[in-house]
Design an enzyme around this catalytic site. Structure first.
Site, PDB file in Angstrom:
ATOM      1  CG  LEU A  78       1.457  -4.604  -5.821  1.00 43.47           C
ATOM      2  CD1 LEU A  78       1.678  -6.078  -5.559  1.00 43.47           C
ATOM      3  CD2 LEU A  78       2.148  -4.163  -7.097  1.00 43.47           C
ATOM      4  CG  HIS A  80      -5.866  -1.962 -10.272  1.00 40.79           C
ATOM      5  ND1 HIS A  80      -5.789  -3.129  -9.549  1.00 40.79           N
ATOM      6  CD2 HIS A  80      -5.322  -2.230 -11.481  1.00 40.79           C
ATOM      7  CE1 HIS A  80      -5.227  -4.064 -10.291  1.00 40.79           C
ATOM      8  NE2 HIS A  80      -4.933  -3.546 -11.469  1.00 40.79           N
ATOM      9  CG  MET A 116      -6.798  -3.123  -0.500  1.00 40.56           C
ATOM     10  SD  MET A 116      -6.390  -3.775   1.150  1.00 40.56           S
ATOM     11  CE  MET A 116      -5.160  -2.602   1.703  1.00 40.56           C
ATOM     12  CD  GLU A 117      -9.785   1.368  -3.087  1.00 45.42           C
ATOM     13  OE1 GLU A 117      -8.961   1.540  -3.999  1.00 45.42           O
ATOM     14  OE2 GLU A 117     -10.172   0.229  -2.750  1.00 45.42           O
ATOM     15  CG  ASP A 131      -2.016  14.753  14.076  1.00 46.55           C
ATOM     16  OD1 ASP A 131      -0.898  14.883  14.624  1.00 46.55           O
ATOM     17  OD2 ASP A 131      -2.517  15.626  13.353  1.00 46.55           O
TER      18      ASP A 131
END
Length: 160
Positions: A78, A80, A116-117, A131
């Site tokens: 959700l 953008h 969120m970024e 990793d």
């Protein structure tokens, strides 16, 4: 922290939807997120000496974090798609862990926040470190991914 506000991703029927930000004003917004990865002392020392088997793990993690921030909208359903105006990724040794602390600061001017970024960037940067180092230390632990600061928009400034 409790809030009286409703969850914005639910409509009046309780169904999930993408928030319409089309009528919101564009304002400068900034977010700072942080996380850490804990590892064996030997792995930590390999990084400090620049002797990791896969090369410059810090440079690769920085690039991964930047790429992740730019693709947040594809990963979090959700969110953008937003235009990032700037981003800083900083990875510092954390002797006491031992391990590394990754900080990301994202900036944009637009109708929605950039938290969120920053959070996705930290998460993917740390996963990239895991990793690249798992062959020498599969027991590493990623943790404490958190928002430190956000500013801009209708809610103003928030600090942890």
């Amino acid at each position: 922290m409790q809030s009286d506000r409703n969850l914005s991703h639910l409509n009046s029927k309780g169904d999930v939807h993408m928030v319409d930000v089309g009528d919101r004003p564009s304002t400068f917004r900034e977010a700072h997120a942080q996380g850490s990865i804990q590892m064996d002392r030997e792995t930590f020392d390999l990084i400090l000496r620049g002797e990791t088997p896969k090369g410059d793990v810090l440079a690769v993690a920085r690039i991964a974090a930047i790429q992740a921030a730019k693709r947040t909208w594809e990963l979090i359903p959700l969110c953008h798609p937003i235009s990032l105006s700037g981003m800083d990724v900083d990875i510092q040794p954390a002797e006491h862990l031992p391990g590394l602390r990754l900080n990301c600061r994202c900036r944009t001017t637009g109708p929605t926040g950039v938290e969120m970024e920053a959070m996705v960037a930290v998460s993917v940067g740390l996963l990239t470190l895991y990793d690249m180092l798992k062959a020498v230390d599969p027991a590493m632990t990623i943790g404490s991914i958190q928002l430190i600061h956000k500013s801009g928009g209708r809610n103003g400034v928030w600090n942890r």
